[in-house]
Design a protein around this motif. Structure first.
Motif, PDB file in Angstrom:
ATOM      1  N   GLN A 110      49.803  23.895  36.430  1.00 15.37           N
ATOM      2  CA  GLN A 110      48.912  25.067  35.338  1.00 15.37           C
ATOM      3  C   GLN A 110      49.738  26.108  35.634  1.00 15.37           C
ATOM      4  OE1 GLN A 110      45.061  24.604  35.861  1.00 15.37           O
ATOM      5  NE2 GLN A 110      44.604  23.030  34.734  1.00 15.37           N
ATOM      6  N   GLN A 111      49.880  26.584  37.054  1.00 19.08           N
ATOM      7  CA  GLN A 111      50.370  27.971  37.249  1.00 19.08           C
ATOM      8  C   GLN A 111      51.941  27.813  36.938  1.00 19.08           C
ATOM      9  OE1 GLN A 111      50.779  29.006  41.556  1.00 19.08           O
ATOM     10  NE2 GLN A 111      50.387  30.852  40.932  1.00 19.08           N
ATOM     11  N   SER A 162      48.297  34.132  34.995  1.00 19.64           N
ATOM     12  CA  SER A 162      48.335  32.639  36.016  1.00 19.64           C
ATOM     13  C   SER A 162      47.429  31.986  36.001  1.00 19.64           C
ATOM     14  CB  SER A 162      49.204  33.255  37.062  1.00 19.64           C
ATOM     15  OG  SER A 162      48.415  33.925  37.932  1.00 19.64           O
ATOM     16  N   THR A 163      45.989  32.844  35.399  1.00 21.43           N
ATOM     17  CA  THR A 163      44.795  32.272  35.790  1.00 21.43           C
ATOM     18  C   THR A 163      44.139  31.717  34.216  1.00 21.43           C
ATOM     19  OG1 THR A 163      43.659  34.320  35.478  1.00 21.43           O
ATOM     20  CG2 THR A 163      44.403  33.544  37.705  1.00 21.43           C
ATOM     21  N   GLN A 164      45.130  32.002  33.245  1.00 17.62           N
ATOM     22  CA  GLN A 164      44.567  31.942  31.603  1.00 17.62           C
ATOM     23  C   GLN A 164      44.624  30.428  31.442  1.00 17.62           C
ATOM     24  OE1 GLN A 164      42.914  34.176  30.361  1.00 17.62           O
ATOM     25  NE2 GLN A 164      43.169  35.569  32.029  1.00 17.62           N
ATOM     26  N   THR A 165      44.129  29.491  32.001  1.00 13.01           N
ATOM     27  CA  THR A 165      44.346  27.966  31.822  1.00 13.01           C
ATOM     28  C   THR A 165      43.635  27.681  30.349  1.00 13.01           C
ATOM     29  OG1 THR A 165      42.173  27.411  32.938  1.00 13.01           O
ATOM     30  CG2 THR A 165      43.963  27.385  34.261  1.00 13.01           C
TER      31      THR A 165
END
Length: 227
Positions: free
Chosen positions: A175-176, A188-191
């Motif tokens: 994901q990252q 980088s945290t906006q999944t």
């Protein structure tokens, strides 16, 4: 043009490498530590990484392991660590080659050329970057997608996602990595972005979006494309 990322915390050596490589036609970026190296590798994927192991923020072997999780770059270690065990550790972590400091510049350049050739050999030739499945076709060079004989319009963001997944066909892409490559390090945290866009891709390309055969999810980890 071969893109090289130089990861080195000694400014004089970093500058010397940058000057020598640019003079020989390489596209060069530099990073003074592991964190900067990973961010720059995600933002502009390099073909070859020249990596010092003794970095101020993290061990170079950890950088190798992180890169190997999502990058196909050739990694050439340039380090003052000279023991056989230290070389084995770096190679086992995923490095492709190892040269000790102080080094001969001609030897370094020769190894860099060899690394660049390996990377080039592993890439699809121009004109062949076409992926065909039983339901749709993706032409990465022409940026065209067709399903059941009809052109499918993909947004620029959707295309970027497809390109990253297809470039790593068969491999799990974290994901990252996807977030950094498509939206940049600040996301980088906006999944949730990934969930939305992957759902859109499946609706447009998969015959049965609820039971995908090509765009797979590894919950909490990432995504994988299978032709």
């Amino acid at each position: 043009m071969t893109r090289v990322l130089v990861v080195e915390d000694e400014p004089p050596l970093m500058r010397a490498l940058e000057i020598n490589l640019k003079a020989r036609g390489y596209d060069v970026e530099t990073a003074p530590d592991g964190a900067h190296a990973l961010r720059r590798a995600a933002a502009r994927p390099p073909d070859v990484v020249l990596l010092d192991l003794g970095l101020p923020d993290m061990d170079g072997n950890d950088v190798i392991k992180e890169l190997r999780g999502w990058s196909r770059a050739s990694i050439l270690v340039v380090s003052a660590r000279r023991t056989s065990q230290e070389k084995v550790t770096a190679l086992d972590a995923g490095a492709d080659d190892y040269i000790t400091k102080p080094f001969d510049m001609d030897e370094l350049l020769a190894r860099l050329r060899a690394a660049a050739r390996r990377v080039k050999a592993g890439k699809p030739a121009v004109g062949t970057a076409v992926v065909e499945t039983e339901g749709f076709t993706i032409d990465l060079l022409a940026k065209k997608a067709r399903r059941e004989g009809r052109d499918i319009r993909l947004t620029p963001t959707e295309w970027h996602l497809v390109e990253v997944l297809v470039r790593n066909s068969g491999r799990l892409v974290s994901q990252q990595q996807l977030l950094q490559e498509v939206w940049g390090p600040s996301h980088s945290t906006q999944t949730n972005y990934l969930r939305v866009y992957m759902a859109q891709l499946r609706r447009k390309l998969e015959a049965d979006p609820a039971h995908p055969r090509h765009f797979f999810t590894a919950p909490g980890m990432g995504y994988r494309f299978a032709p």
